[in-house]
Design a protein around this motif. Structure first.
Motif, mmCIF file in Angstrom:
data_model
loop_
_atom_site.group_PDB
_atom_site.id
_atom_site.type_symbol
_atom_site.label_atom_id
_atom_site.label_comp_id
_atom_site.label_asym_id
_atom_site.label_seq_id
_atom_site.Cartn_x
_atom_site.Cartn_y
_atom_site.Cartn_z
ATOM 1 N N UNK A 1 -1.356 8.180 -6.712
ATOM 2 C CA UNK A 1 -2.015 7.349 -7.725
ATOM 3 C C UNK A 1 -3.530 7.435 -7.593
ATOM 4 N N UNK A 2 -4.015 7.405 -6.352
ATOM 5 C CA UNK A 2 -5.449 7.546 -6.096
ATOM 6 C C UNK A 2 -5.639 8.050 -4.671
ATOM 7 N N UNK A 3 -6.789 8.692 -4.428
ATOM 8 C CA UNK A 3 -7.081 9.202 -3.087
ATOM 9 C C UNK A 3 -6.730 10.671 -2.941
ATOM 10 N N UNK A 4 -6.608 11.124 -1.688
ATOM 11 C CA UNK A 4 -6.294 12.527 -1.412
ATOM 12 C C UNK A 4 -5.329 12.611 -0.226
ATOM 13 N N UNK A 5 -4.409 13.560 -0.318
ATOM 14 C CA UNK A 5 -3.413 13.801 0.735
ATOM 15 C C UNK A 5 -3.544 15.246 1.211
ATOM 16 N N UNK A 6 -3.541 15.427 2.533
ATOM 17 C CA UNK A 6 -3.539 16.767 3.121
ATOM 18 C C UNK A 6 -2.113 17.148 3.492
ATOM 19 N N UNK A 7 -1.687 18.334 3.085
ATOM 20 C CA UNK A 7 -0.393 18.890 3.484
ATOM 21 C C UNK A 7 -0.648 19.732 4.732
ATOM 22 N N UNK A 8 0.003 19.401 5.836
ATOM 23 C CA UNK A 8 -0.311 20.015 7.121
ATOM 24 C C UNK A 8 0.877 20.760 7.704
ATOM 25 N N UNK A 9 0.560 21.707 8.570
ATOM 26 C CA UNK A 9 1.581 22.491 9.265
ATOM 27 C C UNK A 9 1.169 22.609 10.724
ATOM 28 N N UNK A 10 2.102 22.340 11.629
ATOM 29 C CA UNK A 10 1.806 22.482 13.053
ATOM 30 C C UNK A 10 1.552 23.937 13.386
ATOM 31 N N UNK A 11 0.531 24.189 14.204
ATOM 32 C CA UNK A 11 0.226 25.549 14.660
ATOM 33 C C UNK A 11 -0.239 25.455 16.109
ATOM 34 N N UNK A 12 0.667 25.825 17.024
ATOM 35 C CA UNK A 12 0.349 25.710 18.444
ATOM 36 C C UNK A 12 0.141 24.259 18.819
ATOM 37 N N UNK B 1 -0.706 13.645 5.304
ATOM 38 C CA UNK B 1 -1.487 12.500 5.775
ATOM 39 C C UNK B 1 -2.654 12.247 4.830
ATOM 40 N N UNK B 2 -3.124 11.002 4.821
ATOM 41 C CA UNK B 2 -4.204 10.599 3.929
ATOM 42 C C UNK B 2 -5.546 11.119 4.447
ATOM 43 N N UNK B 3 -6.307 11.760 3.565
ATOM 44 C CA UNK B 3 -7.640 12.242 3.917
ATOM 45 C C UNK B 3 -8.678 11.145 3.712
ATOM 46 N N UNK B 4 -8.405 10.248 2.769
ATOM 47 C CA UNK B 4 -9.212 9.057 2.525
ATOM 48 C C UNK B 4 -8.229 7.929 2.213
ATOM 49 N N UNK B 5 -8.717 6.722 1.995
ATOM 50 C CA UNK B 5 -7.823 5.645 1.586
ATOM 51 C C UNK B 5 -7.086 6.076 0.319
ATOM 52 N N UNK B 6 -5.765 5.959 0.345
ATOM 53 C CA UNK B 6 -4.931 6.561 -0.701
ATOM 54 C C UNK B 6 -3.794 5.618 -1.092
ATOM 55 N N UNK B 7 -3.406 5.699 -2.359
ATOM 56 C CA UNK B 7 -2.231 4.972 -2.849
ATOM 57 C C UNK B 7 -1.260 5.984 -3.432
ATOM 58 N N UNK B 8 -0.008 5.955 -2.968
ATOM 59 C CA UNK B 8 1.027 6.824 -3.512
ATOM 60 C C UNK B 8 2.158 5.980 -4.076
ATOM 61 N N UNK B 9 2.842 6.528 -5.055
ATOM 62 C CA UNK B 9 4.016 5.862 -5.630
ATOM 63 C C UNK B 9 5.253 6.555 -5.080
ATOM 64 N N UNK B 10 6.099 5.797 -4.407
ATOM 65 C CA UNK B 10 7.322 6.350 -3.824
ATOM 66 C C UNK B 10 8.428 6.387 -4.873
ATOM 67 N N UNK B 11 9.110 7.520 -4.956
ATOM 68 C CA UNK B 11 10.231 7.707 -5.879
ATOM 69 C C UNK B 11 11.475 8.034 -5.060
ATOM 70 N N UNK B 12 12.328 7.055 -4.798
ATOM 71 C CA UNK B 12 13.512 7.283 -3.950
ATOM 72 C C UNK B 12 14.457 8.311 -4.563
ATOM 73 N N UNK B 13 14.984 9.169 -3.705
ATOM 74 C CA UNK B 13 15.907 10.197 -4.169
ATOM 75 C C UNK B 13 17.170 9.586 -4.786
#
Length: 327
Positions: A27-38, A69-81
């Motif tokens: 809804x607002x803010x930014x999310x980083x998509x991350x991958x473990x590496x070492x 994870x949130x890069x800044x203060x963020x609001x997301x809308x959850x949509x249950x499966x």
């Protein structure tokens, strides 16, 4: 649970390998998509308002293929499966097939990328994790079976060690020598040249070395979604917890309770660097320490000191071997 979720900067929305029950719209803010590496992580993408994430698991119910994870203060809308499934059932069969096929292709592409990255990492590593367990087991076996007690520790016969390494386990002695150098630096043993190509090998912490073999072997064969790693940056935090934990008295359950706020205030004077109460956050998420709690005089956490000491000892060695690269 459907509806908005408020995330502070740095908050984890989900981790790689987590079970999947919902997707999200930012809804607002930014999310980083991350991958473990070492021992660290890389950012695969940055998503903003209006973007959707976590949708792949809706179609195949597999664990999360990446973290968020949130890069800044963020609001997301959850949509249950569960709610979305009712709507998906109304789609035409041909559309369902297309969507599932695209999702499968994305999953397969991600897996191929992950395998390629793993192969590249192993090509540059001097030690693979499994080689570390083999070589430490060889050292422990020879020290246990053929070692002799001395005033300093346990004397390990170099010729017997070399024969077991080459002939029995068919492992390279050059890598065994490098591992001994690492173990010597960490206080497990001492290797001395005594002239004419001969060595004197003394083991100081044999029990601890064998405990490491058991721990690392178990860790390597534990399912990804059921194990955790100690990041290199978390080792210093473990050291701080050990330092201040030794000043406290354990309760009847062998738990130590420490005042994190006081530790933060005293750390520069006691340790020469600033410790923050937030440094334990990731350890709390992994269950290494209890979640922070407020009390009179500041924020507190509890943990088993002996377990913290073992973890630090094991991961000091793991990270030391990971740092060695091929020439």
């Amino acid at each position: 649970m459907s509806g908005p979720k408020n995330l502070k900067k740095g908050d984890i929305l989900f981790r790689e390998g987590d079970a999947s029950e919902e997707m999200y719209v930012i809804k607002s803010g930014r999310i980083a998509i991350t991958k473990a590496k070492g021992t660290s992580e890389i950012i695969l993408a940055e998503l903003g308002a209006g973007d959707m994430l976590g949708e792949m698991a809706f179609f195949d119910n597999k664990p999360r293929s990446a973290g968020a994870k949130a890069m800044i203060d963020t609001v997301v809308i959850a949509l249950p499966f569960k709610a979305l499934n009712a709507q998906f059932k109304t789609f035409p069969e041909w559309l369902k097939a297309i969507v599932r096929t695209v999702n499968t292709h994305l999953r397969n592409a991600n897996m191929k990328i992950k395998n390629l990255e793993k192969a590249t990492d192993e090509d540059t590593q001097f030690f693979t994790p499994y080689l570390v367990t083999r070589l430490t087991a060889v050292l422990g076996l020879v020290a246990t079976r053929y070692g002799e007690k001395t005033p300093e520790g346990i004397g390990v016969p170099p010729n017997r060690l070399r024969n077991y390494c080459i002939q029995v386990f068919q492992q390279p002695t050059a890598k065994l020598s490098k591992l001994q150098e690492i173990l010597q630096g960490l206080g497990y043993m001492k290797v001395e040249d005594i002239g004419e190509g001969r060595q004197k090998i003394t083991m100081f912490k044999l029990d601890e070395l064998m405990a490491f073999v058991d721990y690392y072997n178990d860790w390597l064969f534990t399912a990804e979604d059921k194990k955790f790693s100690i990041e290199e940056k978390e080792l210093r935090t473990l050291g701080v917890l050990i330092f201040y934990g030794k000043k406290q008295t354990a309760d009847a359950k062998n738990k130590i309770k420490v005042n994190l706020t006081q530790m933060q205030n005293d750390s520069m004077k006691d340790l020469g660097f600033l410790f923050s109460v937030d440094d334990v956050n990731t350890l709390g998420e992994k269950g290494v320490v209890a979640e922070k709690s407020a009390g009179e005089g500041g924020l507190f956490t509890t943990y088993e000191l002996a377990e913290i000491e073992k973890l630090k000892e094991h991961w000091d060695l793991i990270h030391a071997t990971r740092k060695v690269t091929r020439d």
